[in-house]
Structure formats: structure tokens, C-alpha cells
Design a protein around this motif. Structure first.
Motif, short mmCIF file in Angstrom:
data_model
loop_
_atom_site.label_atom_id
_atom_site.label_comp_id
_atom_site.label_asym_id
_atom_site.label_seq_id
_atom_site.Cartn_x
_atom_site.Cartn_y
_atom_site.Cartn_z
N MET A 19 -3.33 -53.01 16.30
CA MET A 19 -2.98 -51.89 15.96
C MET A 19 -2.82 -51.65 14.26
O MET A 19 -2.97 -50.52 13.93
N TYR A 140 -2.73 -40.98 22.29
CA TYR A 140 -3.82 -40.06 22.63
C TYR A 140 -3.18 -38.43 22.46
O TYR A 140 -3.64 -37.42 22.34
N TYR A 333 -11.62 -42.32 17.00
CA TYR A 333 -10.59 -42.48 17.53
C TYR A 333 -9.24 -42.78 16.27
O TYR A 333 -8.28 -42.44 16.56
C1 SOE Z 1 -6.01 -52.55 25.11
O1 SOE Z 1 -7.43 -53.19 24.93
C2 SOE Z 1 -6.10 -51.39 23.70
O2 SOE Z 1 -6.12 -51.18 22.33
C3 SOE Z 1 -4.70 -50.59 24.04
O3 SOE Z 1 -3.90 -51.90 23.36
C4 SOE Z 1 -4.60 -49.67 23.24
O4 SOE Z 1 -3.23 -49.03 23.54
C5 SOE Z 1 -5.58 -48.23 23.61
O5 SOE Z 1 -5.46 -46.91 22.07
C6 SOE Z 1 -6.56 -48.98 22.99
O6 SOE Z 1 -6.96 -50.20 24.17
#
Ligand code: SOE
Length: 385
Positions: A19, A140, A333
Motif C-alpha cells: 500500500m 474501488y 489499479y
Molecule cells: C490483499 O492481497 C490485497 O492486497 C488487499 O489488501 C488490497 O486492499 C487489495 O486492493 C488487493 O489485495
């Protein structure tokens, strides 16, 4: 609120894993593609290990580093605190940042429990009176196709909604030899697939319908109870203490019926976040693995040509798309996070409250809690409260 009145605003981000990487991309790109009122400065990156945080800061474009998030929050060059850590630290960091007069963007799910989320929502409400903005990073909502779906529902293209069908299917844990991770430990993640990816489809469907789930009935399962600890020379196994999959049904306040599935064991499905909504006059269907497309069935067409049609959501008039490429050139994404920080910066500048708010994040947390309660009581119907 911008420092030095130069039209920039300082960001301090805590966490630099997946993230952190995608949020860094968003902060770096947003003012190069959108006319933002405040250009973000990647002022400080927070991480526990100094060498690794320095390397991440150099790679992702951050000016300075801190190994104590309390020091990061206290810095005068930080006006926005962006929380990209596991859920067990969200509450402490967010409440301290709000108390220090900062704006806060917090990754999902908001917290690891309803009690923590309640504390965070109360702190955010108090801080809003002081002009501080806070938002939960349910990205999302900012997929153009889902933002368009929301617009179409608001315009009445579906009429009264009767069914919501949502799945979030991944398969990165299907192999039992995949090692332990923080997402598999309850004390760090709060829950497994349910809170990690189930939270996304709960927020997305409540956003799309503009209303809340009132009750659920649920099953959860852990398929692999022990996993190897990466790098352990003795092949030590550690306990998985969260769900691997969650299935639940729910009812919205309007009476619409919903079904949800969140799993990281759907072998072959990599990031299939899917929503289908059936109304009295039309239906919409979306699959993130084809994220630039939205399928629409117009029930008002009653001739031989009736059927689901594919909307390629790449026109400049579609939500968020105009800042990117010509029709048909597609986005990905990472763009949804740029959309997220664009909206956040706009709200910070305009002095208005972003969505999803911490109160919205609390609502999601209450649904997660009801799912866990139901699953622990033989799928007993459980009100969301
Ligand atoms: C899980 O693997 C994950 O990384 C989530 O934590 C994210 O929020 C998602 O956007 C993609 O998958």
C-alpha cells in the motif's frame, strides 16, 4: 491548509509495503495529471527499520525518513498523515495525527474492531470541527466503471434494486506452503479474507446503493491452519489465526437482498473483485479483472436486440478518465489511488468532508463484526449494529 502558502502540502506516510508503494505513486502523480489545488510534497516516509525505510524513500521519492511515527506526526513539514500499515496500528496513528492537527488518509479496513473504529470516527468528527479532513482508502469506489455505475443507479437506470451479488476472489494463499504473513495473524490484521478484501465489497456495494446493510448470516472457514515461517532454518510452522474465506448473505435497508464471497483460495482468480446489481429496470455487472468495462442490461429495451452490453469506460466524460489517455487506452489499479488522493486534496483545500469518511469505515467495521458474530453462531441471522 497548506504550509508556507506556496500551494503545496506536506505528506507523511507510515508504511512502505504494497500500500505504501501504490500510495507513493498516487502522491507523485496526482498533480501532474489533475489540476489539484494543493500539490503534495512527499515530505517524510515512516518505517520501523532505518536502512529499509531509507532505501524505500530513495526508490519511491520521499524527502526524509522517520523510524518513529510519533516523530513523523510531530513534524512541521507534515500536514497530511497517510496510514499504510497493518490494521493493528491504524487507531493509535490516526488518533494521534488528528490530535496533532493533521489531515488523515487511512488504509482499509479502518481498524481491527468496532470499538477501535468507533474511537476513530469520534476523533475524526471532533477534528472536522477544526477543519481537519479524514478519509478511508477504499479505492474501488474510484474505479471509473464503479463511479459510473453509481451515477447510473442515482439516475434511476436500474430502478429499485432487488439483488446485489458481490465477490472478491484471489488465490495467493491456495498453496499451503505459502509462508506466514501479517494478513494471517488476527492480532495484526483483525481478520483474514473478510476484513482484507471482504471490506472492499461491503464498502463498494453500500457506496453503489447509497444505503447500508442491516443484517447478515455468515460462514467463515480456515482451510490451512499452519504455515511455514519464511526463512526459518528449522521449517517452523506458525498458526494461521484468521479466516481464509467468508461467505455471507445480507439485507439492505431498502429490502434488497445481497450475497457476498471473499476468499484468497479461488485458484485461478487473481484479483476478481466482482459486483452485479439487478434492479427492476436494469442490471449492472463489473469485474475488476476487466476494470475498464461495465456491463449494462437495459430492461427498457424489449426487442430482439435486448442483452447485456459492454460499456468501455474510457471516455473523457467518464468519472476521472479525462485526465489520462484517449478513449480505449485503458487505465489500471494504481490510477484508482491517484483518483483517491485527488479527491482527498480537493476536499482538504475546499474544507469539505471526503467520502468514505471514518463514519463510513465504522459502518463497514460493524458489518465485519456482524459477519464474525454470525459465523461464530452457526450462521445465525445477526443485525448490523
Ligand atoms: C490483499 O492481497 C490485497 O492486497 C488487499 O489488501 C488490497 O486492499 C487489495 O486492493 C488487493 O489485495
Amino acid at each position: 491548509m497548506s504550509n508556507a502558502g506556496d500551494g503545496t502540502i506536506g505528506v507523511g506516510m507510515v508504511g512502505h509495503a504494497f500500500m505504501g508503494r501504490v500510495h507513493s505513486h498516487a502522491w507523485r502523480t496526482v498533480h501532474r495529471f489533475y489540476d489539484v489545488p494543493l500539490a503534495p510534497r512527499l515530505a517524510v516516509l515512516g518505517g520501523r527499520d532505518l536502512d529499509r525505510t531509507k532505501a524505500a524513500a530513495a526508490k519511491m521519492g520521499w524527502d526524509a525518513v522517520e523510524t518513529d511515527w510519533r516523530e513523523l506526526i510531530a513534524r512541521d513539514d507534515v500536514q497530511i498523515v497517510d496510514i499504510c500499515t497493518p490494521g493493528d496500528s491504524h487507531k493509535d496513528i490516526a488518533i494521534a495525527a488528528l490530535a496533532a492537527g493533521k489531515h488523515v488518509l487511512c488504509e482499509k479496513p479502518l481498524a481491527n474492531s468496532v470499538a477501535e473504529a468507533e474511537e476513530m470516527a469520534a476523533a475524526a468528527t471532533a477534528a472536522a470541527a477544526n477543519g481537519q479532513r479524514s478519509m478511508v482508502a477504499f479505492n474501488y469506489r474510484r474505479v471509473p466503471a464503479l463511479a459510473l455505475a453509481r451515477q447510473m443507479i442515482v439516475e434511476g437506470r436500474l430502478g429499485r434494486v432487488r439483488h446485489v451479488r458481490a465477490q472478491y476472489l484471489q488465490d495467493w494463499l491456495s498453496d499451503p506452503t505459502t509462508p506466514m504473513a501479517w494478513r494471517l495473524r488476527k492480532e495484526e490484521a483483525g481478520s483474514g479474507a473478510l476484513g482484507d478484501i471482504g471490506a472492499h465489497i461491503i464498502d463498494a456495494t453500500q457506496f453503489l446503493l447509497g444505503e447500508q446493510l442491516t443484517g447478515v448470516s455468515a460462514l467463515t472457514e480456515t482451510f490451512v491452519h499452519k504455515r511455514p515461517v519464511a526463512g526459518d532454518p528449522d521449517g517452523r510452522l506458525d498458526d494461521v489465526t484468521v479466516d481464509d474465506a467468508a461467505l455471507f448473505i445480507g439485507r439492505f435497508a431498502s429490502g434488497a437482498l445481497a450475497s457476498y464471497e471473499a476468499t484468497r483460495f479461488a485458484l485461478g482468480r487473481k484479483n476478481a473483485m466482482r459486483v452485479e446489481i439487478n434492479g427492476e429496470r436494469g442490471s449492472l455487472a463489473f469485474d475488476f479483472e476487466s476494470m475498464n468495462e461495465l456491463s449494462f442490461y437495459d430492461g427498457e429495451i424489449d426487442d430482439q436486440s435486448a442483452g447485456f452490453r459492454r460499456i468501455l469506460v474510457t471516455e473523457p466524460t467518464h468519472p476521472y478518465v479525462g485526465a489520462w489517455w484517449p478513449p480505449g487506452h485503458l487505465i489500471g489499479y494504481e490510477h484508482t489511488f491517484t483518483h483517491e488522493v485527488f479527491d482527498f486534496l480537493t476536499h482538504v483545500h475546499d474544507g469539505t468532508d471526503p467520502a468514505p469518511s471514518f463514519a463510513d469505515g465504522l459502518q463497514v467495521q460493524k458489518v465485519l463484526g456482524a459477519v464474525e458474530t454470525s459465523a461464530g453462531n452457526d450462521a445465525k441471522w445477526t443485525p448490523v449494529s
